[in-house]
Write an enzyme that holds these catalytic residues in place. Structure first.
Site, PDB file in Angstrom:
ATOM      1  N   HIS A 192       0.832  -1.204   0.000  1.00 33.49           N
ATOM      2  CA  HIS A 192       0.000   0.000   0.000  1.00 33.49           C
ATOM      3  C   HIS A 192       0.868   1.256   0.000  1.00 33.49           C
ATOM      4  O   HIS A 192       1.848   1.331   0.726  1.00 33.49           O
ATOM      5  CB  HIS A 192      -0.956   0.000   1.204  1.00 33.49           C
ATOM      6  CG  HIS A 192      -2.097  -0.921   0.990  1.00 33.49           C
ATOM      7  ND1 HIS A 192      -1.979  -2.285   1.097  1.00 33.49           N
ATOM      8  CD2 HIS A 192      -3.370  -0.675   0.626  1.00 33.49           C
ATOM      9  CE1 HIS A 192      -3.144  -2.837   0.815  1.00 33.49           C
ATOM     10  NE2 HIS A 192      -3.990  -1.882   0.520  1.00 33.49           N
ATOM     11  N   PRO A 193       0.470   2.225  -0.811  1.00 36.31           N
ATOM     12  CA  PRO A 193       1.244   3.467  -0.866  1.00 36.31           C
ATOM     13  C   PRO A 193       0.982   4.340   0.349  1.00 36.31           C
ATOM     14  O   PRO A 193      -0.074   4.241   0.985  1.00 36.31           O
ATOM     15  CB  PRO A 193       0.695   4.152  -2.125  1.00 36.31           C
ATOM     16  CG  PRO A 193      -0.731   3.687  -2.182  1.00 36.31           C
ATOM     17  CD  PRO A 193      -0.699   2.251  -1.694  1.00 36.31           C
ATOM     18  N   SER A 242      -6.242   3.511  -6.036  1.00 39.31           N
ATOM     19  CA  SER A 242      -5.654   4.329  -4.977  1.00 39.31           C
ATOM     20  C   SER A 242      -5.755   5.814  -5.303  1.00 39.31           C
ATOM     21  O   SER A 242      -6.027   6.635  -4.419  1.00 39.31           O
ATOM     22  CB  SER A 242      -4.188   3.957  -4.746  1.00 39.31           C
ATOM     23  OG  SER A 242      -4.097   2.707  -4.092  1.00 39.31           O
ATOM     24  N   GLN A 279      -7.666   8.329  -2.783  1.00 43.44           N
ATOM     25  CA  GLN A 279      -6.986   9.464  -2.153  1.00 43.44           C
ATOM     26  C   GLN A 279      -7.614  10.791  -2.599  1.00 43.44           C
ATOM     27  O   GLN A 279      -7.780  11.700  -1.794  1.00 43.44           O
ATOM     28  CB  GLN A 279      -5.486   9.431  -2.445  1.00 43.44           C
ATOM     29  CG  GLN A 279      -4.801   8.276  -1.721  1.00 43.44           C
ATOM     30  CD  GLN A 279      -3.290   8.426  -1.620  1.00 43.44           C
ATOM     31  OE1 GLN A 279      -2.754   9.530  -1.629  1.00 43.44           O
ATOM     32  NE2 GLN A 279      -2.611   7.300  -1.496  1.00 43.44           N
ATOM     33  N   VAL A 299      -9.820   5.212   3.255  1.00 42.94           N
ATOM     34  CA  VAL A 299     -10.072   6.652   3.299  1.00 42.94           C
ATOM     35  C   VAL A 299     -11.477   7.042   2.859  1.00 42.94           C
ATOM     36  O   VAL A 299     -11.882   8.182   3.069  1.00 42.94           O
ATOM     37  CB  VAL A 299      -9.033   7.439   2.462  1.00 42.94           C
ATOM     38  CG1 VAL A 299      -7.637   7.237   3.026  1.00 42.94           C
ATOM     39  CG2 VAL A 299      -9.100   7.071   0.990  1.00 42.94           C
TER      40      VAL A 299
END
Length: 175
Positions: free
Chosen positions: A75-76, A92, A96, A131
């Site tokens: 995961h970044p 992702s 984000q 998120v």
């Protein structure tokens, strides 16, 4: 004229796929970890998104600690170097962006990167959180709160959050 989008797969169609195709189609539900889909394939046929998700989470739970750590590390970092370089996966990137991380001020980016660095130094892996539905402020507060945990608690928290991310991704793909 815009091209027709790829049709959404059905659970029946996914369940009928050979293992390699199934792993390819669902390989990024868990970030850069097609091994999870490949192992979950054995639990077919899937009659609900819940059943598919549960099978995939069961694979993660049964994985070795080294495999779980690899999954977490796939995961970044939030608003990290991958985001700055534009090398995040499309999922992702959307996640984000949805949390407003692409709208951070320079001070907020600096704060988030410092929190990421502190977290990684303390635990040895990146901070992971689903998120969706969170603001950038809530995310930063969550990092600060989770920095108070011990490593084992955080390891489990990351895996739980990864399961939530996977569920959101399955819902987006199949719902």
């Amino acid at each position: 004229m815009t091209p027709n989008p790829t049709p959404r797969p059905t659970l029946a169609a996914l369940s009928a796929l050979p293992r390699p195709d199934f792993a390819t189609r669902l390989g990024d539900i868990f970030e850069h970890s097609p091994w999870i889909a490949e192992r979950a394939w054995a639990a077919r046929p899937f009659t609900s998104i819940e059943a598919l998700h549960a099978a995939m989470v069961a694979v993660v739970d049964a994985a070795s600690e080294a495999e779980q750590l690899g999954l977490i590390c796939a995961h970044p970092e939030l608003a990290g170097k991958e985001a700055a370089a534009g090398t995040l996966t499309s999922a992702s990137t959307g996640e984000q962006k949805g949390a407003g991380l692409d709208q951070c001020s320079a001070d907020e980016i600096q704060r988030l990167r410092q929190l990421n660095a502190t977290y990684r130094e303390r635990f040895g892996f990146p901070f992971v959180i689903a998120v969706k539905g969170l603001s950038r402020y809530q995310i930063m507060e969550a990092v600060e709160a989770r920095l108070q945990h011990d490593r084992a608690t955080e390891f489990r928290a990351c895996l739980t959050q990864i399961g939530r991310i996977a569920r959101f991704r399955l819902d987006a793909m199949l719902a």
